[in-house]
Motif scaffolding. Structure first.
Motif, PDB file in Angstrom:
ATOM      1  N   SER A 177     -29.809 -16.917 -14.164  1.00  0.00           N
ATOM      2  CA  SER A 177     -30.187 -15.613 -14.697  1.00  0.00           C
ATOM      3  C   SER A 177     -31.313 -15.831 -15.703  1.00  0.00           C
ATOM      4  CB  SER A 177     -29.001 -14.935 -15.385  1.00  0.00           C
ATOM      5  OG  SER A 177     -27.946 -14.703 -14.471  1.00  0.00           O
ATOM      6  N   ALA A 178     -32.316 -14.975 -15.649  1.00  0.00           N
ATOM      7  CA  ALA A 178     -33.437 -15.125 -16.577  1.00  0.00           C
ATOM      8  C   ALA A 178     -34.073 -13.773 -16.847  1.00  0.00           C
ATOM      9  CB  ALA A 178     -34.480 -16.095 -16.012  1.00  0.00           C
ATOM     10  N   CYS A 179     -34.397 -13.517 -18.099  1.00  0.00           N
ATOM     11  CA  CYS A 179     -35.141 -12.311 -18.457  1.00  0.00           C
ATOM     12  C   CYS A 179     -36.636 -12.599 -18.292  1.00  0.00           C
ATOM     13  CB  CYS A 179     -34.826 -11.903 -19.894  1.00  0.00           C
ATOM     14  SG  CYS A 179     -35.367 -13.117 -21.117  1.00  0.00           S
ATOM     15  N   ILE A 180     -37.457 -11.597 -18.539  1.00  0.00           N
ATOM     16  CA  ILE A 180     -38.899 -11.800 -18.376  1.00  0.00           C
ATOM     17  C   ILE A 180     -39.474 -12.660 -19.497  1.00  0.00           C
ATOM     18  CG2 ILE A 180     -39.640  -9.729 -19.631  1.00  0.00           C
ATOM     19  CD1 ILE A 180     -41.754  -9.382 -17.359  1.00  0.00           C
ATOM     20  N   GLY A 181     -38.802 -12.685 -20.654  1.00  0.00           N
ATOM     21  CA  GLY A 181     -39.257 -13.521 -21.753  1.00  0.00           C
ATOM     22  C   GLY A 181     -40.604 -13.102 -22.298  1.00  0.00           C
ATOM     23  N   SER A 182     -41.357 -14.074 -22.790  1.00  0.00           N
ATOM     24  CA  SER A 182     -42.618 -13.782 -23.463  1.00  0.00           C
ATOM     25  C   SER A 182     -43.692 -13.251 -22.532  1.00  0.00           C
ATOM     26  CB  SER A 182     -43.131 -15.037 -24.170  1.00  0.00           C
ATOM     27  OG  SER A 182     -43.296 -16.099 -23.245  1.00  0.00           O
ATOM     28  N   ASP A 183     -43.496 -13.349 -21.223  1.00  0.00           N
ATOM     29  CA  ASP A 183     -44.483 -12.808 -20.286  1.00  0.00           C
ATOM     30  C   ASP A 183     -44.517 -11.286 -20.284  1.00  0.00           C
ATOM     31  OD1 ASP A 183     -45.489 -15.208 -19.437  1.00  0.00           O
ATOM     32  OD2 ASP A 183     -44.142 -15.379 -17.720  1.00  0.00           O
ATOM     33  N   GLY A 184     -43.460 -10.642 -20.840  1.00  0.00           N
ATOM     34  CA  GLY A 184     -43.473  -9.183 -20.808  1.00  0.00           C
ATOM     35  C   GLY A 184     -42.615  -8.533 -21.868  1.00  0.00           C
ATOM     36  N   CYS A 185     -42.086  -9.312 -22.804  1.00  0.00           N
ATOM     37  CA  CYS A 185     -41.190  -8.750 -23.815  1.00  0.00           C
ATOM     38  C   CYS A 185     -41.596  -9.243 -25.197  1.00  0.00           C
ATOM     39  CB  CYS A 185     -39.739  -9.143 -23.520  1.00  0.00           C
ATOM     40  SG  CYS A 185     -38.548  -8.539 -24.740  1.00  0.00           S
ATOM     41  N   ALA A 186     -41.725  -8.313 -26.134  1.00  0.00           N
ATOM     42  CA  ALA A 186     -42.146  -8.674 -27.478  1.00  0.00           C
ATOM     43  C   ALA A 186     -41.123  -9.547 -28.188  1.00  0.00           C
ATOM     44  CB  ALA A 186     -42.395  -7.405 -28.295  1.00  0.00           C
ATOM     45  N   SER A 187     -39.866  -9.518 -27.735  1.00  0.00           N
ATOM     46  CA  SER A 187     -38.822 -10.325 -28.373  1.00  0.00           C
ATOM     47  C   SER A 187     -38.741 -11.742 -27.811  1.00  0.00           C
ATOM     48  CB  SER A 187     -37.455  -9.648 -28.192  1.00  0.00           C
ATOM     49  OG  SER A 187     -37.441  -8.369 -28.765  1.00  0.00           O
ATOM     50  N   GLY A 188     -39.398 -11.995 -26.709  1.00  0.00           N
ATOM     51  CA  GLY A 188     -39.263 -13.281 -26.034  1.00  0.00           C
ATOM     52  C   GLY A 188     -40.107 -14.375 -26.650  1.00  0.00           C
ATOM     53  N   HIS A 189     -39.520 -15.556 -26.802  1.00  0.00           N
ATOM     54  CA  HIS A 189     -40.235 -16.709 -27.336  1.00  0.00           C
ATOM     55  C   HIS A 189     -40.701 -17.670 -26.250  1.00  0.00           C
ATOM     56  CE1 HIS A 189     -39.295 -15.653 -31.476  1.00  0.00           C
ATOM     57  NE2 HIS A 189     -38.020 -15.538 -31.161  1.00  0.00           N
ATOM     58  N   ILE A 190     -40.112 -17.575 -25.069  1.00  0.00           N
ATOM     59  CA  ILE A 190     -40.498 -18.450 -23.961  1.00  0.00           C
ATOM     60  C   ILE A 190     -40.688 -17.614 -22.706  1.00  0.00           C
ATOM     61  CG2 ILE A 190     -39.374 -20.535 -24.817  1.00  0.00           C
ATOM     62  CD1 ILE A 190     -37.005 -19.893 -22.952  1.00  0.00           C
ATOM     63  N   ALA A 191     -41.469 -18.124 -21.772  1.00  0.00           N
ATOM     64  CA  ALA A 191     -41.651 -17.465 -20.474  1.00  0.00           C
ATOM     65  C   ALA A 191     -40.437 -17.805 -19.608  1.00  0.00           C
ATOM     66  CB  ALA A 191     -42.943 -17.925 -19.824  1.00  0.00           C
ATOM     67  N   ALA A 192     -39.375 -17.044 -19.801  1.00  0.00           N
ATOM     68  CA  ALA A 192     -38.061 -17.437 -19.275  1.00  0.00           C
ATOM     69  C   ALA A 192     -38.033 -17.537 -17.757  1.00  0.00           C
ATOM     70  CB  ALA A 192     -36.998 -16.452 -19.762  1.00  0.00           C
ATOM     71  N   ARG A 193     -38.585 -16.558 -17.059  1.00  0.00           N
ATOM     72  CA  ARG A 193     -38.508 -16.598 -15.591  1.00  0.00           C
ATOM     73  C   ARG A 193     -39.390 -17.691 -15.010  1.00  0.00           C
ATOM     74  NH1 ARG A 193     -38.338 -10.118 -15.136  1.00  0.00           N
ATOM     75  NH2 ARG A 193     -36.088  -9.905 -15.439  1.00  0.00           N
ATOM     76  N   ALA A 194     -40.525 -17.914 -15.607  1.00  0.00           N
ATOM     77  CA  ALA A 194     -41.382 -19.002 -15.129  1.00  0.00           C
ATOM     78  C   ALA A 194     -40.680 -20.347 -15.305  1.00  0.00           C
ATOM     79  CB  ALA A 194     -42.716 -18.986 -15.868  1.00  0.00           C
ATOM     80  N   LEU A 195     -40.023 -20.526 -16.457  1.00  0.00           N
ATOM     81  CA  LEU A 195     -39.277 -21.764 -16.683  1.00  0.00           C
ATOM     82  C   LEU A 195     -38.117 -21.879 -15.709  1.00  0.00           C
ATOM     83  CD1 LEU A 195     -38.476 -24.281 -18.274  1.00  0.00           C
ATOM     84  CD2 LEU A 195     -37.339 -22.780 -19.942  1.00  0.00           C
ATOM     85  N   ALA A 196     -37.386 -20.789 -15.493  1.00  0.00           N
ATOM     86  CA  ALA A 196     -36.257 -20.814 -14.560  1.00  0.00           C
ATOM     87  C   ALA A 196     -36.711 -21.164 -13.151  1.00  0.00           C
ATOM     88  CB  ALA A 196     -35.555 -19.460 -14.574  1.00  0.00           C
ATOM     89  N   ALA A 197     -37.849 -20.626 -12.737  1.00  0.00           N
ATOM     90  CA  ALA A 197     -38.356 -20.916 -11.391  1.00  0.00           C
ATOM     91  C   ALA A 197     -38.701 -22.393 -11.237  1.00  0.00           C
ATOM     92  CB  ALA A 197     -39.577 -20.046 -11.103  1.00  0.00           C
ATOM     93  N   ARG A 198     -39.299 -22.991 -12.280  1.00  0.00           N
ATOM     94  CA  ARG A 198     -39.629 -24.419 -12.206  1.00  0.00           C
ATOM     95  C   ARG A 198     -38.371 -25.269 -12.129  1.00  0.00           C
ATOM     96  NH1 ARG A 198     -43.228 -23.117 -16.343  1.00  0.00           N
ATOM     97  NH2 ARG A 198     -42.004 -24.281 -17.880  1.00  0.00           N
ATOM     98  N   LEU A 199     -37.371 -24.935 -12.930  1.00  0.00           N
ATOM     99  CA  LEU A 199     -36.130 -25.711 -12.918  1.00  0.00           C
ATOM    100  C   LEU A 199     -35.437 -25.595 -11.562  1.00  0.00           C
ATOM    101  CD1 LEU A 199     -34.729 -24.880 -16.468  1.00  0.00           C
ATOM    102  CD2 LEU A 199     -35.798 -27.014 -15.719  1.00  0.00           C
ATOM    103  N   ALA A 200     -35.447 -24.400 -10.979  1.00  0.00           N
ATOM    104  CA  ALA A 200     -34.812 -24.208  -9.671  1.00  0.00           C
ATOM    105  C   ALA A 200     -35.518 -25.008  -8.594  1.00  0.00           C
ATOM    106  CB  ALA A 200     -34.809 -22.724  -9.313  1.00  0.00           C
ATOM    107  N   GLU A 201     -36.830 -25.072  -8.671  1.00  0.00           N
ATOM    108  CA  GLU A 201     -37.606 -25.784  -7.653  1.00  0.00           C
ATOM    109  C   GLU A 201     -37.468 -27.303  -7.795  1.00  0.00           C
ATOM    110  OE1 GLU A 201     -42.244 -26.176  -6.067  1.00  0.00           O
ATOM    111  OE2 GLU A 201     -41.778 -24.935  -7.823  1.00  0.00           O
ATOM    112  N   ARG A 202     -37.509 -27.802  -9.011  1.00  0.00           N
ATOM    113  CA  ARG A 202     -37.583 -29.248  -9.216  1.00  0.00           C
ATOM    114  C   ARG A 202     -36.214 -29.908  -9.356  1.00  0.00           C
ATOM    115  NH1 ARG A 202     -42.835 -29.307 -13.341  1.00  0.00           N
ATOM    116  NH2 ARG A 202     -44.158 -28.047 -11.965  1.00  0.00           N
ATOM    117  N   HIS A 203     -35.187 -29.120  -9.647  1.00  0.00           N
ATOM    118  CA  HIS A 203     -33.852 -29.682  -9.820  1.00  0.00           C
ATOM    119  C   HIS A 203     -32.836 -28.877  -9.027  1.00  0.00           C
ATOM    120  CE1 HIS A 203     -35.691 -32.134 -12.906  1.00  0.00           C
ATOM    121  NE2 HIS A 203     -36.105 -31.046 -13.515  1.00  0.00           N
TER     122      HIS A 203
END
Length: 436
Positions: free
Chosen positions: A317-343
């Motif tokens: 599960s991942a929110c949009i994070g800093s790519d679209g939310c003022a409260s986000g500190h990290i690009a959560a979905r981009a990070l989640a996608a990388r982790l899913a692909e590589r691990h």
């Protein structure tokens, strides 16, 4: 007495439900990327043309991001206060919007040859009850126990079919017993009244078991053994009574309006006329021909949708994070996608990962096996908890992928990821992420 007649006779006339502060079409909720509106589509049914129109409206009045929730509702993000009225008017011209008490049934209800009973008549009768004093989050699930599993959905009242004549009843997490089909609506009404009597903040979990059983004593029947079904999510192929269905899921529950418009246009071009919003962040297409559905599924895969039940993104599960939310500190979905692909091997279906841009944890309000939370300078790691819980360790985002690689290496042959995490324990996991 037939089920339809008994259900029609059971409800007592009650006052209308008081609507509360839900992120609904009429009462959007403020989030970090603007206002969010949740659309409760009756039975989750849309034509491809309707879905296209909703996506175009979302792009016109919001930031163009749409979501299907874990419960199968459609959400539109990034609305602006000055356009919410125009947005509501446009949506109501496209489709009806359901209001009042939330009563959920499986998306294939009434069409599923494996369900033990059709839940729709009971669900419709409960919707018609209405009652004052209920909070806006009170939810009833009526599950025919068919091909799509609703067990992961929380409910204040859950009626699950044991057979055509009996339903297993739970209130919150408490198993109450068995009621006859002819008594199911009255049982729901009594419990809703008990909840309402405790005030608008009350939920089913607040009722004491003895209070419930005393109130329902005249209705409780001899228990009928619960025969479990294998858990099935909404991604995959389904054979129905008179047609076929294929379900896909939105990666991390989100999609851009342009991608959704393209998917709906493909459905129209193939002659698919019915789409169902479904739990597990899924979208189901119905057609009389499996070849049409598989062609649609293949095109959906090309657009980046999840089309197989074992896709590793299903466990994240991942929110949009800093790519679209003022409260986000990290690009959560981009990070989640990388982790899913590589691990991918880590996400074997036995564990869950939550990647959150901040401590609010909007994408996954329940505990996850592991949670990564963006902070002002790092990522915090939480084990078996919520985004706002005390973290085990903080780690720089640049070191996360190597930390997960170390974790994957700890799995023994034949061991599930959940078993590996349990064997390692919190302190060892923290050391791996510190890369000690």
């Amino acid at each position: 007495m037939s089920q339809a007649l008994s259900i029609a006779a059971a409800p007592k006339a009650l006052p209308a439900l008081r609507r509360g502060a839900c992120p609904s079409l009429d009462e959007p909720m403020q989030t970090g990327d603007g206002l969010l509106a949740r659309l409760r589509i009756p039975n989750g049914r849309l034509t491809p043309r309707q879905l296209q129109a909703i996506a175009k409206t979302a792009a016109q009045h919001g930031n163009g991001q749409l979501e299907i929730t874990a419960r199968g509702n459609l959400q539109v993000r990034g609305l602006m206060p000055q356009t919410t009225g125009d947005f509501a008017t446009a949506i109501q011209a496209i489709t009806a919007i359901e209001r009042g008490l939330v009563v959920e049934t499986p998306p294939l209800a009434g069409q599923d040859p494996l369900e033990r009973a059709d839940p729709r008549p009971i669900a419709q009768a409960i919707r018609a009850l209405g009652t004052t004093g209920l909070g806006p989050k009170v939810t009833v699930v009526v599950d025919g126990n068919g091909q799509i599993d609703l067990n992961a959905l929380g409910a204040d009242i859950r009626l699950a079919a044991a057979n055509a004549d009996h339903w297993h009843l739970r209130v919150g997490t408490k198993t109450v017993g068995t009621v006859a089909t002819t008594d199911a609506v009255d049982a729901a009404r009594i419990i809703l009244e008990l909840i309402a009597n405790r005030g608008e903040a009350a939920r089913g979990r607040d009722l004491a078991p003895e209070t419930i059983r005393t109130a329902l004593a005249p209705l409780l029947a001899n228990d009928v053994a619960a025969v479990p079904r294998p858990a099935t999510n909404a991604v995959g192929d389904f054979t129905l009574n008179a047609s076929f269905a294929t379900g896909i899921a939105l990666p991390f529950g989100s999609v851009s309006s342009s991608t959704l418009i393209e998917l709906a246009n493909i459905a129209r071009g193939l002659g698919i006329t019915e789409l169902l919003l479904a739990p597990h962040r899924a979208l189901i297409a119905l057609a009389p021909d499996t070849a049409l559905l598989h062609a649609w599924r293949d095109e959906a895969a090309n657009l980046g949708f999840i089309t197989t039940p074992d896709d590793p993104r299903r466990a994240i599960s991942a929110c949009i994070g800093s790519d679209g939310c003022a409260s986000g500190h990290i690009a959560a979905r981009a990070l989640a996608a990388r982790l899913a692909e590589r691990h991918a091997a880590l996400f074997d279906g036995s564990m869950t990962l939550h990647v959150s841009g901040c401590v609010k944890g909007c994408a996954h309000p329940r505990a996850a096996s592991l949670t990564l939370v963006g902070t002002a300078t790092n990522c915090a790691l939480v084990s078996n908890g919520l985004a706002g819980d005390t973290p085990l360790v903080e780690i720089a985002p640049a070191r996360l992928e190597s930390a997960f690689a170390h974790l994957v290496q700890q799995r023994l042959p034949g061991e599930t990821s959940a078993a590996c995490l349990a064997r390692l324990g919190a302190s060892t996991i923290a050391g791996l992420f510190r890369q000690e």
